[in-house]
Design a protein around this motif. Structure first.
Motif, PDB file in Angstrom:
ATOM      1  N   VAL A   1      48.013  39.360  36.107  1.00 19.57           N
ATOM      2  CA  VAL A   1      47.050  38.329  35.747  1.00 19.57           C
ATOM      3  C   VAL A   1      45.723  38.728  36.396  1.00 19.57           C
ATOM      4  CG1 VAL A   1      47.785  36.791  37.638  1.00 19.57           C
ATOM      5  CG2 VAL A   1      46.501  35.871  35.690  1.00 19.57           C
ATOM      6  N   ASN A   2      44.768  39.056  35.559  1.00 19.46           N
ATOM      7  CA  ASN A   2      43.459  39.519  36.035  1.00 19.46           C
ATOM      8  C   ASN A   2      43.597  40.625  37.080  1.00 19.46           C
ATOM      9  OD1 ASN A   2      42.435  37.417  34.437  1.00 19.46           O
ATOM     10  ND2 ASN A   2      42.585  35.999  36.168  1.00 19.46           N
TER      11      ASN A   2
ATOM     12  N   PRO B   1      51.614  32.605  33.370  1.00 16.21           N
ATOM     13  CA  PRO B   1      51.306  33.414  32.199  1.00 16.21           C
ATOM     14  C   PRO B   1      50.539  34.662  32.614  1.00 16.21           C
ATOM     15  CG  PRO B   1      50.269  31.230  32.074  1.00 16.21           C
ATOM     16  CD  PRO B   1      50.967  31.302  33.375  1.00 16.21           C
ATOM     17  N   TYR B   2      50.742  35.738  31.884  1.00 18.39           N
ATOM     18  CA  TYR B   2      50.064  36.975  32.221  1.00 18.39           C
ATOM     19  C   TYR B   2      48.868  37.199  31.308  1.00 18.39           C
ATOM     20  CZ  TYR B   2      52.735  38.695  28.236  1.00 18.39           C
ATOM     21  OH  TYR B   2      53.270  38.865  26.990  1.00 18.39           O
ATOM     22  N   SER B   3      47.943  38.002  31.790  1.00 16.72           N
ATOM     23  CA  SER B   3      46.796  38.334  30.941  1.00 16.72           C
ATOM     24  C   SER B   3      46.920  39.756  30.401  1.00 16.72           C
ATOM     25  CB  SER B   3      45.489  38.185  31.722  1.00 16.72           C
ATOM     26  OG  SER B   3      45.504  38.991  32.877  1.00 16.72           O
ATOM     27  N   ARG B   4      47.747  40.575  31.057  1.00 17.88           N
ATOM     28  CA  ARG B   4      47.949  41.946  30.590  1.00 17.88           C
ATOM     29  C   ARG B   4      49.400  42.337  30.797  1.00 17.88           C
ATOM     30  NH1 ARG B   4      46.939  47.350  32.238  1.00 17.88           N
ATOM     31  NH2 ARG B   4      46.509  46.813  34.397  1.00 17.88           N
ATOM     32  N   CYS B   5      49.888  43.218  29.967  1.00 24.03           N
ATOM     33  CA  CYS B   5      51.305  43.569  30.001  1.00 24.03           C
ATOM     34  C   CYS B   5      51.493  44.957  29.406  1.00 24.03           C
ATOM     35  CB  CYS B   5      52.074  42.532  29.173  1.00 24.03           C
ATOM     36  SG  CYS B   5      53.834  42.854  28.974  1.00 24.03           S
ATOM     37  N   THR B   6      52.325  45.767  30.044  1.00 25.69           N
ATOM     38  CA  THR B   6      52.721  47.016  29.396  1.00 25.69           C
ATOM     39  C   THR B   6      54.209  46.943  29.087  1.00 25.69           C
ATOM     40  OG1 THR B   6      53.273  48.184  31.437  1.00 25.69           O
ATOM     41  CG2 THR B   6      51.008  48.367  30.683  1.00 25.69           C
TER      42      THR B   6
END
Lengths: 230, 230
Positions: free
Chosen positions: B207-208, B169-174
Motif C-alpha cells: 500500500v503506497n 486493501p492494497y494499491s499495488r500487487c504482483t
DNA sequence: CCCCTTATTAAGTACGTACATAATATTTTT
DNA sequence: AAAAATATTATGTACGTACTTAATAAGGGG
C-alpha cells in the motif's frame, strides 16, 4: 486538476483504500459524486467504468455502485507469440520443427474442442530456442477442416504460431495454466530429470465455433509468468 | 441496430477476423468509420477503446488505430479469496492454521518486497480445505510495521487472506505463476509423492510502497487455472 | 400473506461540440 | 545536411442533454 476522469478514479480508489467505502458499502450516486467533485456526470461514469473493469467496484442499474463484498485480484496476462517474447528479452530466437504428421485428433484434443468425434488434424511438435537453449516446447494440433491452407505452408522455418496468428485470427479462446512433470516426454528435450516440474500453458482457439488449434506450450524449468496489478 | 458501441466494436472485430484489416494495417480514422457506420464519433471511440483494452487494436495519437503487427492473447484471471473460490464450486470450506510465528523476513521475502533489509513480519502457514480435502496450502508473510493490528486478530478461525482483503486493501500487487515439486515441504500436506508437480500462485502486495503481505499459494495436485477470452 | 402489476431509480448509452495532447510531418534556421 | 522550430493530424478528454434499460421498490388484487 480535479476535472479529469483519472483523478476522479484515483480519488475514489483512495477512499476505498482508506476504508471510507468498505467492502459491501454502496457508493454515492454518480450524480452526487459529480456534484461533490465539481465535474460532469459523464466524467464520473468514465472513472467508475475503469474501476469496474479492474474489479474494484461493481455497478448495477438501479442497485448503484458498491465495493464488492468479496474482493478479487484481477490479473491480466499478455501471451505473445513466442518469438516476440524471446526477442523482447533481448535474446536470439531459434525454432526447430520436430514433427509434422496428419492424424485424427486424440481424445484430449477432441474434448478440448468440445467435438463429439475425432477430426482430421495436423499434429506438430516444435521447439522454440532462446540463445540456442530450449525455451518452450509446443505440442500443437491444427484442425484441417477449418484451416486447410496450412497443408501448403512451410512450417520448418516459420512457426505455426506465427502463421496462424497472422492468417487465422480467432474469435474465442480458452487458456489453461497448470504444472506437470517433465517425465520421459519433455525431460530429454530440456535435458532435465523426469521429476522436474514444468509450467504449462494450454490454449484452444475457435473461429465462430469452428476449431482452429489447440496447443500445449511446455516452458523450460524455472519459467515464471509474472504480472503487475494496479 | 448500428447505433450502439457494441455493434460497432463487433463490426470492426469481424473485419479484423475476415482480414479486411490485417496485422500491421491502419484502420480508418474514427471520424470516417463514424460516417460510414452512421453514428457519432464518440460511439466509435467507445468501441475502439474496448478493442484497445482487449489488445485487438492499438491506438496512438496522430498515429491512428492499427491492428498490432504482433498480436497477443490477453487473458484475465480473477483470483478470489480462497473461501469464495471453494464455495463457488459448491464445496464446503475448511481452514486450518498450522503455524503463526513472528520472525524477520527471510531473503526471498525481503527481495520480493524490494526491501534493502529484513523486517519484522508474521509468518503464517495455513491449509484451506474443500470438502475436507486439502485444496490450497498457503505460506504467508505479513509486514508488522505496515499492519500492526494483525497481532491482535484471531487467525485460527478467520484466514489472514480474508482479514487483509477487507481491512488492508492494497494499491499495488504482483502476481507470479510457476510450477514446483511437492518435495518434503508440501508432499505430506497433500499426501502425495515428493515428485508430484504443483501449481503455485505467488502474490505480493503493497500500500503506497509499504509492504503488506507476500503469499505463496500452493495448489493441490491436478489444479488448473482456467479462463476464457473473447 | 403472497403474487402480480406498476412506478421509480441509478446506471448505461448516444450524440455533438469544443478543446487538449502527443505524434508525426513540414518548414525554417544553423 | 543536420538540427531546431512550427504546423498538422488523429486520438483523448470534458461537458451537457436526452433518452434507455435493468433492477428494485411500492402498490394493488387475489
Amino acid at each position: 486538476m480535479r476535472h479529469n476522469w483519472k483523478s476522479v478514479r484515483d480519488e475514489v480508489a483512495a477512499r476505498i483504500l482508506r476504508s471510507d467505502y468498505a467492502p459491501g458499502d454502496r457508493l454515492p450516486r454518480d450524480e452526487e459524486l459529480a456534484a461533490e467533485l465539481g465535474c460532469a456526470r459523464s466524467t464520473v461514469v468514465r472513472a467508475m467504468q475503469d474501476l469496474a473493469d479492474s474489479g474494484i467496484v461493481e455497478r448495477r442499474r438501479k442497485g448503484g455502485t458498491r465495493v464488492p463484498a468479496n474482493p478479487v485480484t484481477r490479473a491480466t496476462f499478455d501471451i505473445p507469440v513466442t518469438r516476440s517474447e524471446i526477442e523482447a528479452r533481448g535474446q536470439s530466437y531459434g525454432y526447430h520443427l520436430l514433427e509434422q504428421t496428419p492424424a485424427p485428433s486424440p481424445l484430449h484434443v477432441t474434448t478440448a474442442f468440445g467435438l463429439s468425434a475425432p477430426q482430421d488434424m495436423l499434429h506438430l511438435r516444435a521447439l522454440h530456442l532462446a540463445d540456442q537453449k530450449p525455451y518452450i516446447f509446443e505440442d500443437r494440433w491444427i484442425a484441417l477442416n477449418t484451416v486447410p491452407e496450412i497443408r501448403d505452408v512451410d512450417l520448418t522455418t516459420l512457426s505455426a504460431n506465427e502463421w496462424l496468428v497472422k492468417n487465422r485470427p480467432y474469435s474465442r479462446c480458452t487458456v489453461r495454466f497448470y504444472a506437470t512433470n517433465a517425465g520421459s516426454d519433455y525431460g530429454p528435450i530440456f535435458a532435465t530429470d523426469p521429476t522436474t516440474p514444468l509450467f504449462v500453458v494450454e490454449r484452444t482457439t475457435w473461429v465462430n465455433d469452428a476449431p482452429i488449434t489447440s496447443v500445449k506450450a511446455i516452458a523450460h524449468p524455472g519459467y515464471q509468468m509474472l504480472t503487475e496489478v494496479g
